[in-house]
Scaffold this motif. Sequence first.
Motif, PDB file in Angstrom:
ATOM      1  N   ARG A  37      51.136 -88.872  17.161  1.00 19.89           N
ATOM      2  CA  ARG A  37      51.539 -88.390  15.828  1.00 19.89           C
ATOM      3  C   ARG A  37      50.498 -87.472  15.203  1.00 19.89           C
ATOM      4  O   ARG A  37      50.778 -86.804  14.212  1.00 19.89           O
ATOM      5  N   TYR A  38      49.289 -87.425  15.774  1.00 18.60           N
ATOM      6  CA  TYR A  38      48.213 -86.620  15.192  1.00 18.60           C
ATOM      7  C   TYR A  38      48.000 -85.281  15.885  1.00 18.60           C
ATOM      8  O   TYR A  38      47.632 -84.303  15.245  1.00 18.60           O
ATOM      9  N   LYS A  39      48.185 -85.256  17.228  1.00 19.47           N
ATOM     10  CA  LYS A  39      47.814 -84.056  17.968  1.00 19.47           C
ATOM     11  C   LYS A  39      48.567 -83.984  19.288  1.00 19.47           C
ATOM     12  O   LYS A  39      49.189 -84.951  19.727  1.00 19.47           O
ATOM     13  N   ALA A  40      48.443 -82.799  19.918  1.00 17.92           N
ATOM     14  CA  ALA A  40      48.943 -82.592  21.278  1.00 17.92           C
ATOM     15  C   ALA A  40      47.928 -81.716  21.993  1.00 17.92           C
ATOM     16  O   ALA A  40      47.254 -80.888  21.369  1.00 17.92           O
ATOM     17  N   TRP A  41      47.808 -81.909  23.310  1.00 16.07           N
ATOM     18  CA  TRP A  41      46.865 -81.082  24.062  1.00 16.07           C
ATOM     19  C   TRP A  41      47.322 -80.953  25.503  1.00 16.07           C
ATOM     20  O   TRP A  41      48.132 -81.726  25.997  1.00 16.07           O
ATOM     21  N   GLY A  42      46.786 -79.941  26.151  1.00 17.75           N
ATOM     22  CA  GLY A  42      47.057 -79.720  27.564  1.00 17.75           C
ATOM     23  C   GLY A  42      45.791 -79.268  28.261  1.00 17.75           C
ATOM     24  O   GLY A  42      44.840 -78.815  27.615  1.00 17.75           O
ATOM     25  N   VAL A  43      45.774 -79.396  29.579  1.00 21.32           N
ATOM     26  CA  VAL A  43      44.599 -78.999  30.366  1.00 21.32           C
ATOM     27  C   VAL A  43      45.043 -78.220  31.598  1.00 21.32           C
ATOM     28  O   VAL A  43      46.166 -78.343  32.062  1.00 21.32           O
ATOM     29  N   THR A  44      44.153 -77.416  32.093  1.00 23.57           N
ATOM     30  CA  THR A  44      44.263 -76.839  33.422  1.00 23.57           C
ATOM     31  C   THR A  44      42.828 -76.619  33.907  1.00 23.57           C
ATOM     32  O   THR A  44      41.872 -76.736  33.146  1.00 23.57           O
ATOM     33  N   ALA A  75      41.589 -89.860  19.449  1.00 29.25           N
ATOM     34  CA  ALA A  75      41.178 -89.017  18.314  1.00 29.25           C
ATOM     35  C   ALA A  75      42.324 -88.843  17.323  1.00 29.25           C
ATOM     36  O   ALA A  75      43.484 -88.688  17.709  1.00 29.25           O
ATOM     37  N   LYS A  76      41.976 -88.865  16.043  1.00 29.22           N
ATOM     38  CA  LYS A  76      42.971 -88.684  14.983  1.00 29.22           C
ATOM     39  C   LYS A  76      42.792 -87.357  14.244  1.00 29.22           C
ATOM     40  O   LYS A  76      43.608 -87.005  13.404  1.00 29.22           O
ATOM     41  N   GLU A  77      41.714 -86.642  14.581  1.00 33.80           N
ATOM     42  CA  GLU A  77      41.501 -85.324  13.972  1.00 33.80           C
ATOM     43  C   GLU A  77      40.648 -84.471  14.906  1.00 33.80           C
ATOM     44  O   GLU A  77      40.067 -84.965  15.850  1.00 33.80           O
ATOM     45  N   ILE A  78      40.592 -83.181  14.635  1.00 31.78           N
ATOM     46  CA  ILE A  78      40.030 -82.206  15.559  1.00 31.78           C
ATOM     47  C   ILE A  78      38.555 -82.461  15.880  1.00 31.78           C
ATOM     48  O   ILE A  78      38.124 -82.279  17.022  1.00 31.78           O
ATOM     49  N   LYS A  79      37.765 -82.907  14.926  1.00 30.93           N
ATOM     50  CA  LYS A  79      36.337 -83.137  15.187  1.00 30.93           C
ATOM     51  C   LYS A  79      36.139 -84.273  16.183  1.00 30.93           C
ATOM     52  O   LYS A  79      35.256 -84.209  17.046  1.00 30.93           O
ATOM     53  N   GLN A  80      36.932 -85.324  16.079  1.00 32.92           N
ATOM     54  CA  GLN A  80      36.855 -86.422  17.059  1.00 32.92           C
ATOM     55  C   GLN A  80      37.259 -85.915  18.440  1.00 32.92           C
ATOM     56  O   GLN A  80      36.630 -86.237  19.437  1.00 32.92           O
ATOM     57  N   PHE A  81      38.322 -85.127  18.487  1.00 25.61           N
ATOM     58  CA  PHE A  81      38.782 -84.581  19.755  1.00 25.61           C
ATOM     59  C   PHE A  81      37.712 -83.695  20.385  1.00 25.61           C
ATOM     60  O   PHE A  81      37.421 -83.793  21.577  1.00 25.61           O
ATOM     61  N   GLU A  82      37.100 -82.849  19.562  1.00 25.60           N
ATOM     62  CA  GLU A  82      36.049 -81.954  20.058  1.00 25.60           C
ATOM     63  C   GLU A  82      34.862 -82.744  20.609  1.00 25.60           C
ATOM     64  O   GLU A  82      34.231 -82.335  21.584  1.00 25.60           O
ATOM     65  N   GLN A  83      34.562 -83.889  20.018  1.00 25.19           N
ATOM     66  CA  GLN A  83      33.484 -84.736  20.533  1.00 25.19           C
ATOM     67  C   GLN A  83      33.814 -85.195  21.951  1.00 25.19           C
ATOM     68  O   GLN A  83      32.952 -85.205  22.829  1.00 25.19           O
TER      69      GLN A  83
END
Length: 199
Positions: A54-61, A155-163
């Motif tokens: 519910r907070y974010k979506a991401w993908g990798v390659t 992660a619930k927000e971008i700074k946590q994800f970036e960590q």
Amino acid sequence: GSKTASGKVIVSNDTHIGYMIPQTWYEAHLKSPEFEMSGHYLAGVPFAMVGRDRYKAWGVTMLLNDDMDFYAEQPSAGDSTLFLYDGNYEPCTQKHYTIRVKGEADTTINVRVTRHGPIINDVFKLMPNQPISVKWTYTELENQNLEALWTLNTAKEIKQFEQGVSMIHAPGLSINYGDAAGHIAWWAAARLVDRPEKL
């Protein structure tokens, strides 16, 4: 989001992995009172590599960065555990790995490791007789990839994800991101290893 009909961020990703059997990815939706995640997982990895909640979506390659060097090693003619470096022969270390296979005899692999890394000919028998070692960032730094993936998943927000992204050292990943707060991001996740010795 300003460029979408809904005004919300859209995340689209291509992992660049073709269809095969068995499949590389498996899809799962995990839900508990404390956690919910829809994503794609790799066998043996307990966290989504590609996902959304519910907070974010991401993908990798794969980033396809240069994080691996190969060395043509020069062994001593009289001792296969000594290798030439800077005009002198120095001993390698030897590692022994036992692989247990159900219903078959154990297989033991002996690997010689020079200052540059393991001799890959000891495992890949179809290679030429010239000993080749490999120096790879993945094996040289502390592996925090599981902790990184846990951080990405929770992660619930971008700074946590970036960590979490900052903890990934190898293999290098290209990671794209969007969240419910309207943030978008792209990271090249990889680390370099200083190599002060002569090449």
